[in-house]
Motif scaffolding. Structure first.
Motif, short mmCIF file in Angstrom:
data_model
loop_
_atom_site.label_atom_id
_atom_site.label_comp_id
_atom_site.label_asym_id
_atom_site.label_seq_id
_atom_site.Cartn_x
_atom_site.Cartn_y
_atom_site.Cartn_z
N ALA A 192 0.71 -1.24 0.25
CA ALA A 192 -0.12 -0.11 0.13
C ALA A 192 0.70 1.27 -0.07
CB ALA A 192 -0.92 0.05 1.32
N LEU A 193 1.82 1.50 0.62
CA LEU A 193 2.83 2.45 0.95
C LEU A 193 3.57 2.75 -0.62
CD1 LEU A 193 4.63 2.62 4.16
CD2 LEU A 193 2.79 3.83 3.67
N THR A 194 3.99 1.41 -1.32
CA THR A 194 4.63 1.65 -2.63
C THR A 194 3.54 2.24 -3.44
OG1 THR A 194 5.96 -0.27 -2.03
CG2 THR A 194 5.38 0.33 -4.39
N LEU A 195 2.24 1.91 -3.48
CA LEU A 195 1.42 2.62 -4.22
C LEU A 195 0.94 3.90 -4.06
CD1 LEU A 195 -1.27 -0.47 -4.49
CD2 LEU A 195 0.54 0.40 -6.04
N LEU A 196 1.00 4.18 -2.81
CA LEU A 196 0.54 5.66 -2.20
C LEU A 196 1.83 6.48 -2.85
CD1 LEU A 196 -0.77 5.28 1.18
CD2 LEU A 196 -1.98 6.50 -0.59
N GLU A 197 3.02 6.09 -2.65
CA GLU A 197 4.27 6.95 -2.95
C GLU A 197 4.29 7.27 -4.46
OE1 GLU A 197 7.11 4.67 -0.91
OE2 GLU A 197 6.61 5.58 0.88
N ARG A 198 4.00 6.00 -5.31
CA ARG A 198 4.01 6.30 -6.47
C ARG A 198 2.79 6.98 -7.28
NH1 ARG A 198 2.80 0.41 -9.03
NH2 ARG A 198 4.90 0.25 -8.16
N TYR A 199 1.55 6.85 -6.72
CA TYR A 199 0.51 7.74 -7.22
C TYR A 199 0.37 9.03 -6.44
CZ TYR A 199 -0.88 2.96 -8.71
OH TYR A 199 -0.93 1.66 -9.33
N ASP A 200 0.45 9.19 -5.36
CA ASP A 200 0.31 10.34 -4.49
C ASP A 200 1.27 10.58 -3.51
OD1 ASP A 200 -0.96 12.64 -3.48
OD2 ASP A 200 -3.04 12.02 -3.94
N SER A 201 2.55 11.03 -3.86
CA SER A 201 3.45 11.10 -2.79
C SER A 201 3.17 12.06 -1.46
CB SER A 201 4.81 11.28 -3.30
OG SER A 201 4.87 12.75 -4.03
N ALA A 202 2.32 13.17 -1.97
CA ALA A 202 1.87 13.96 -0.94
C ALA A 202 1.17 13.42 0.17
CB ALA A 202 1.28 15.03 -1.65
N ARG A 203 0.00 12.56 -0.17
CA ARG A 203 -0.68 11.79 0.56
C ARG A 203 0.15 10.73 1.38
NH1 ARG A 203 -5.51 13.96 0.29
NH2 ARG A 203 -6.81 14.71 -1.94
N ALA A 204 1.04 10.28 0.66
CA ALA A 204 1.54 9.25 1.28
C ALA A 204 2.31 9.95 2.63
CB ALA A 204 2.70 8.51 0.59
N ASP A 205 2.93 11.18 2.49
CA ASP A 205 3.51 11.70 3.18
C ASP A 205 2.72 12.31 4.44
OD1 ASP A 205 6.15 13.32 4.46
OD2 ASP A 205 4.60 15.02 4.27
N GLU A 206 1.59 12.67 4.26
CA GLU A 206 0.42 12.91 4.96
C GLU A 206 0.03 12.02 5.98
OE1 GLU A 206 -3.37 15.86 4.91
OE2 GLU A 206 -3.56 13.85 3.60
N ILE A 207 -0.07 10.86 5.41
CA ILE A 207 -0.58 9.48 5.95
C ILE A 207 0.52 9.11 7.07
CG2 ILE A 207 -0.85 6.94 5.98
CD1 ILE A 207 -2.21 7.68 3.44
N GLY A 208 1.90 9.41 6.78
CA GLY A 208 3.14 8.97 7.69
C GLY A 208 3.10 10.14 8.87
N ARG A 209 2.61 11.38 8.49
CA ARG A 209 2.75 12.43 9.65
C ARG A 209 1.56 12.23 10.64
NH1 ARG A 209 6.48 16.57 8.75
NH2 ARG A 209 7.54 16.29 6.47
N LEU A 210 0.43 11.82 10.16
CA LEU A 210 -0.91 11.81 10.83
C LEU A 210 -1.27 10.63 11.53
CD1 LEU A 210 -2.99 14.41 8.93
CD2 LEU A 210 -1.60 14.73 10.92
N LEU A 211 -0.57 9.49 10.98
CA LEU A 211 -1.05 8.04 11.31
C LEU A 211 0.04 7.41 12.25
CD1 LEU A 211 -3.57 6.07 10.96
CD2 LEU A 211 -2.32 5.21 9.07
N ARG A 212 -0.37 7.30 13.55
CA ARG A 212 0.48 6.78 14.39
C ARG A 212 0.31 5.04 14.68
NH1 ARG A 212 3.75 4.31 16.71
NH2 ARG A 212 4.90 4.96 18.78
N THR A 213 -1.08 4.81 14.71
CA THR A 213 -0.98 3.18 14.62
C THR A 213 -2.22 2.69 13.53
OG1 THR A 213 -2.67 3.65 16.18
CG2 THR A 213 -0.58 3.27 17.23
N VAL A 214 -2.17 1.45 13.11
CA VAL A 214 -3.31 0.85 12.63
C VAL A 214 -4.03 -0.22 13.45
CG1 VAL A 214 -3.74 -0.53 10.51
CG2 VAL A 214 -2.34 1.52 10.26
N VAL A 215 -4.96 -0.51 13.69
CA VAL A 215 -5.55 -1.32 14.54
C VAL A 215 -6.28 -2.40 13.71
CG1 VAL A 215 -7.25 -2.04 16.41
CG2 VAL A 215 -5.63 0.24 16.46
N PRO A 216 -5.92 -3.57 13.62
CA PRO A 216 -6.85 -4.62 12.78
C PRO A 216 -8.16 -4.93 13.23
CG PRO A 216 -4.51 -5.39 13.40
CD PRO A 216 -4.75 -4.15 14.26
N LEU A 217 -9.16 -4.79 12.25
CA LEU A 217 -10.37 -5.21 12.42
C LEU A 217 -10.65 -6.50 12.69
CD1 LEU A 217 -12.35 -2.57 10.03
CD2 LEU A 217 -12.46 -2.70 12.44
#
Length: 504
Positions: free
Chosen positions: A302-327
């Protein structure tokens, strides 16, 4: 134009702290603990983008100010949009300052496009709100033990401020703090889990590398230490802890996802609201090593796709997202956001393209929740009467606004992915954009929007119109609009009493 939050009342309010509403998941986050008209003591406000000096906030905060900080009045919607300031002047006679959100920042956030000023505002609001909540817990906690735990936090903060900040602003800490404050002021129900404050202090001390002694009682044979993981003592009963405990005891570390600081949290007991609270989604139980490996693979993809298609959003996610909780299993949702757990997303294990889209979608809910903590965007109640193309049930204005905002970002992401040749991306873009375009006029027509809320929706509409510059090939957009119109008519037939709210 600068949007300031409302001034504080001149008259002092009661110190009583009412119960906080239950946090719930979904595309319509509830009111968590709103920020006050006044929040940070004079002199305690950091420069933009900086953290808060923990000991100074504790020392300078006057009890009556912090009580006002969490006083919500009688209704769920009372007090929405009130906020604190990291910039701007002091309140006359109040000694406290407020947030000031410029029209430029408001428009940048409305577009959903990442921006330095928008990210800074979201992070600063989250930090300020968390400190207010923690201070309210400390003020309400009985006995000397809470003060002792707090003193250990302050000692650790003097040694390593960044480590302590990460523990205190860890997403699960917010869920614990809201639940604890609710229980402290409830006339009945389970007692507050004040022992978890000790776990926060021990985690901070371990990460800061200071010497300490503390005794905590594990629950179910495990002691959760936020940002670190679990300690598993070899015998029941109270556990004496020192700076060497993490190395000398059996441990289960928090799983770090590849490529950044985001963790996969399947351990913290407060990674989601307690089971006593109704919620449409539940976290998964602790994953196996095979489950962790599967998540590593999907996350990296997923990170590879985000960095390829929309690097700004990939960076934003890295700055604002601390944890992912599995559903957990049994849920149809691909993702959810809990306002209490700012900086966290609940997500289902899924293929990288779907996971990338889920991350884009859910991070927007967190951004809008932070903005709504400092600006009043609408005054509507929670009556569900509006059509949301992405759901079958009627939505309140708050839910429709959140859904439209998240889907606007998703439409932009799929457009960029399509330009890179991603399979099926143009169809996804056309479908999602048609959904957003259909509800923006409905949002704009709502009389409960404030002036600021109308400006925000106008900014969303402007961002949607810019997508005309790079339309999908052929008649895909027109086809998507026709399909959506059929869905709208079917929804109106199923909800004839609400059909009037669908048309502008």
């Amino acid at each position: 134009m600068t949007h300031h939050t409302r001034s504080a009342d001149a008259e002092p309010r009661s110190r009583a702290v009412p119960a906080i509403p239950d946090p719930r998941a979904g595309d319509s986050p509830p009111d968590g603990v709103p920020l006050p008209e006044q929040a940070l003591p004079e002199g305690a406000a950091p420069s933009p983008g900086q953290g808060l000096p923990w000991a100074r906030v504790r020392a300078q905060g006057r009890p009556e100010d912090w009580a006002r900080a969490v006083d919500r009045g009688q209704g769920r919607d009372q007090g929405r949009g009130q906020g604190v300031a990291l910039e701007g002047g002091a309140e006359p006679g109040g000694g406290l300052v407020r947030f000031a959100v410029s029209s430029h920042t408001l428009r940048a956030l409305a577009s959903t496009e990442p921006s330095a000023e928008g990210t800074r505002l979201v992070r600063d609001v989250r930090r300020s709100k968390r400190l207010l909540l923690l201070r309210a817990v400390l003020d309400a906690a009985p006995g000397a033990e809470a003060a002792e735990r707090w003193a250990l936090l302050e000692e650790a903060e003097r040694q390593d401020p960044e480590a302590v900040r990460d523990v205190l602003h860890y997403p699960a800490t917010g869920v614990w703090a809201e639940e604890t404050l609710r229980r402290l002021h409830a006339s009945q129900g389970p007692p507050p889990d004040l022992a978890h404050l000790g776990a926060l202090a021990v985690a901070a001390a371990l990460r800061a590398g200071i010497g300490f002694k503390a005794t905590l009682r594990p629950v179910g044979g495990r002691l959760a230490l936020p940002t670190l993981g679990l300690l598993r003592p070899d015998r029941p009963g109270p556990l004496a802890l020192t700076e060497r405990s993490w190395d000398s005891c059996a441990t289960l570390p928090l799983h770090a996802l590849p490529g950044g600081r985001t963790a996969l949290d399947d351990l913290d007991p407060y990674r989601a609201p307690p089971a006593a609270h109704p919620a449409p989604v539940r976290p998964a139980r602790r994953l196996t090593p095979k489950g962790h490996k599967r998540w590593d693979t999907q996350w990296s993809g997923a990170l590879t796709l985000l960095e390829r298609y929309d690097s700004a959003r990939a960076d934003e996610i890295g700055r604002l997202l601390r944890t992912v909780v599995p559903l957990g299993g049994g849920t149809r949702s691909s993702g959810a956001t809990l306002p209490a757990a700012a900086g966290s997303v609940l997500a289902r294990a899924q293929a990288p393209p779907a996971l990338a889209a889920t991350l884009v979608h859910e991070v927007q809910h967190g951004k809008l929740a932070a903005l709504a903590d400092v600006l009043t965007l609408h005054t509507a109640d929670r009556t569900p009467r509006l059509w949301a193309p992405w759901r079958s049930d009627p939505r309140p204005l708050e839910g429709l606004l959140h859904g439209a905002y998240a889907h606007l970002a998703l439409a932009g992401y799929w457009q960029r992915a399509a330009l890179y040749g991603a399979r099926g991306a143009w169809a996804q873009h056309a479908r999602v954009r048609a959904q957003v375009a259909a509800v923006l006029p409905v949002l704009r027509a709502q009389p409960q929007l404030t002036v600021t809320g109308r400006e925000f929706v106008d900014g969303m509409a402007a961002a949607e119109r810019t997508m005309d510059e790079l339309p999908p090939p052929g008649d895909q957009h027109a086809t998507a609009r026709r399909a959506l119109e059929r869905e709208r008519r079917a929804w109106c037939e199923a909800h004839p009493e609400l059909a009037a709210f669908v048309q502008v």
